[in-house]
Motif scaffolding. Structure first.
Motif, PDB file in Angstrom:
ATOM      1  N   THR A  31     -12.235 -20.890  13.632  1.00  0.00           N
ATOM      2  CA  THR A  31     -13.472 -20.224  14.034  1.00  0.00           C
ATOM      3  C   THR A  31     -13.964 -20.755  15.373  1.00  0.00           C
ATOM      4  O   THR A  31     -14.385 -19.992  16.246  1.00  0.00           O
ATOM      5  N   LYS A  32     -13.909 -22.071  15.556  1.00  0.00           N
ATOM      6  CA  LYS A  32     -14.351 -22.673  16.816  1.00  0.00           C
ATOM      7  C   LYS A  32     -13.453 -22.219  17.966  1.00  0.00           C
ATOM      8  O   LYS A  32     -13.937 -21.896  19.053  1.00  0.00           O
ATOM      9  N   TRP A  33     -12.148 -22.149  17.731  1.00  0.00           N
ATOM     10  CA  TRP A  33     -11.218 -21.717  18.774  1.00  0.00           C
ATOM     11  C   TRP A  33     -11.474 -20.260  19.153  1.00  0.00           C
ATOM     12  O   TRP A  33     -11.516 -19.920  20.343  1.00  0.00           O
ATOM     13  N   ALA A  35     -14.290 -18.563  18.778  1.00  0.00           N
ATOM     14  CA  ALA A  35     -15.593 -18.469  19.451  1.00  0.00           C
ATOM     15  C   ALA A  35     -15.475 -18.896  20.908  1.00  0.00           C
ATOM     16  O   ALA A  35     -16.046 -18.255  21.796  1.00  0.00           O
ATOM     17  N   THR A  36     -14.752 -19.969  21.174  1.00  0.00           N
ATOM     18  CA  THR A  36     -14.556 -20.434  22.556  1.00  0.00           C
ATOM     19  C   THR A  36     -13.787 -19.399  23.365  1.00  0.00           C
ATOM     20  O   THR A  36     -14.149 -19.102  24.508  1.00  0.00           O
ATOM     21  N   TYR A  37     -12.756 -18.825  22.775  1.00  0.00           N
ATOM     22  CA  TYR A  37     -11.956 -17.812  23.453  1.00  0.00           C
ATOM     23  C   TYR A  37     -12.805 -16.582  23.793  1.00  0.00           C
ATOM     24  O   TYR A  37     -12.768 -16.079  24.916  1.00  0.00           O
ATOM     25  N   HIS A  39     -16.085 -16.412  24.030  1.00  0.00           N
ATOM     26  CA  HIS A  39     -17.111 -16.776  25.009  1.00  0.00           C
ATOM     27  C   HIS A  39     -16.533 -16.761  26.415  1.00  0.00           C
ATOM     28  O   HIS A  39     -17.161 -16.265  27.350  1.00  0.00           O
ATOM     29  N   ASN A  40     -15.347 -17.296  26.572  1.00  0.00           N
ATOM     30  CA  ASN A  40     -14.707 -17.312  27.892  1.00  0.00           C
ATOM     31  C   ASN A  40     -14.359 -15.899  28.350  1.00  0.00           C
ATOM     32  O   ASN A  40     -14.401 -15.612  29.547  1.00  0.00           O
ATOM     33  N   GLN A  41     -14.020 -15.007  27.428  1.00  0.00           N
ATOM     34  CA  GLN A  41     -13.705 -13.632  27.794  1.00  0.00           C
ATOM     35  C   GLN A  41     -14.964 -12.875  28.214  1.00  0.00           C
ATOM     36  O   GLN A  41     -14.942 -12.099  29.159  1.00  0.00           O
ATOM     37  N   ASN A  44     -17.087 -14.370  31.913  1.00  0.00           N
ATOM     38  CA  ASN A  44     -16.204 -14.668  33.027  1.00  0.00           C
ATOM     39  C   ASN A  44     -17.060 -14.895  34.277  1.00  0.00           C
ATOM     40  O   ASN A  44     -17.965 -14.129  34.577  1.00  0.00           O
TER      41      ASN A  44
END
Length: 127
Positions: A31-33, A35-37, A39-41, A44
């Motif tokens: 879930t954390k991975w 969410a980070t992915y 957020h970065n998408q 930008n």
């Protein structure tokens, strides 16, 4: 025979418990991975859009201040199934505030406001 079945049951319980905790830990990391992915998408640094401010107006309703391009600001109303342009602001019309302290109060000030409201209500009842 009773001891071996009791030992087997305890062993099964421990194994199931370890598997359960392992699944919870893996789910947390996944879930954390994700969410980070995401957020970065979505955020930008090269994007021309940025949500500057948001105000919740109730369940499924928000007001958004969106920066588009270099200096265009739009106020958007977002509902459950629609987004409407409410208005446009210039950079001079924006109010600058400290994002860390805006809208936040400490517990003692909230408690004092309730205490003062209680005093006002009691004074009104005595009159």
């Amino acid at each position: 025979m009773y001891l071996t079945s009791l030992g087997g049951s305890i062993y099964q319980f421990v194994v199931v418990l370890v598997i359960f905790v392992g699944i919870l830990v893996l789910t947390g990391f996944a879930t954390k991975w994700i969410a980070t992915y995401m957020h970065n998408q979505n955020f930008n640094s090269n994007s021309n859009f940025k949500v500057v401010d948001a105000l919740n107006m109730g369940p499924n309703h928000k007001l958004l201040l969106v920066k588009a391009g270099k200096n265009k600001y739009f106020v958007l109303g977002m509902g459950k199934e629609s987004i409407s342009k409410i208005g446009e602001l210039s950079e001079e019309e924006l109010v600058e505030g400290d994002p860390k302290t805006s809208g936040k109060r400490d517990f003692s000030s909230i408690l004092k406001s309730f205490h003062m409201n209680d005093k006002v209500q009691n004074n009104d009842e005595e009159i």
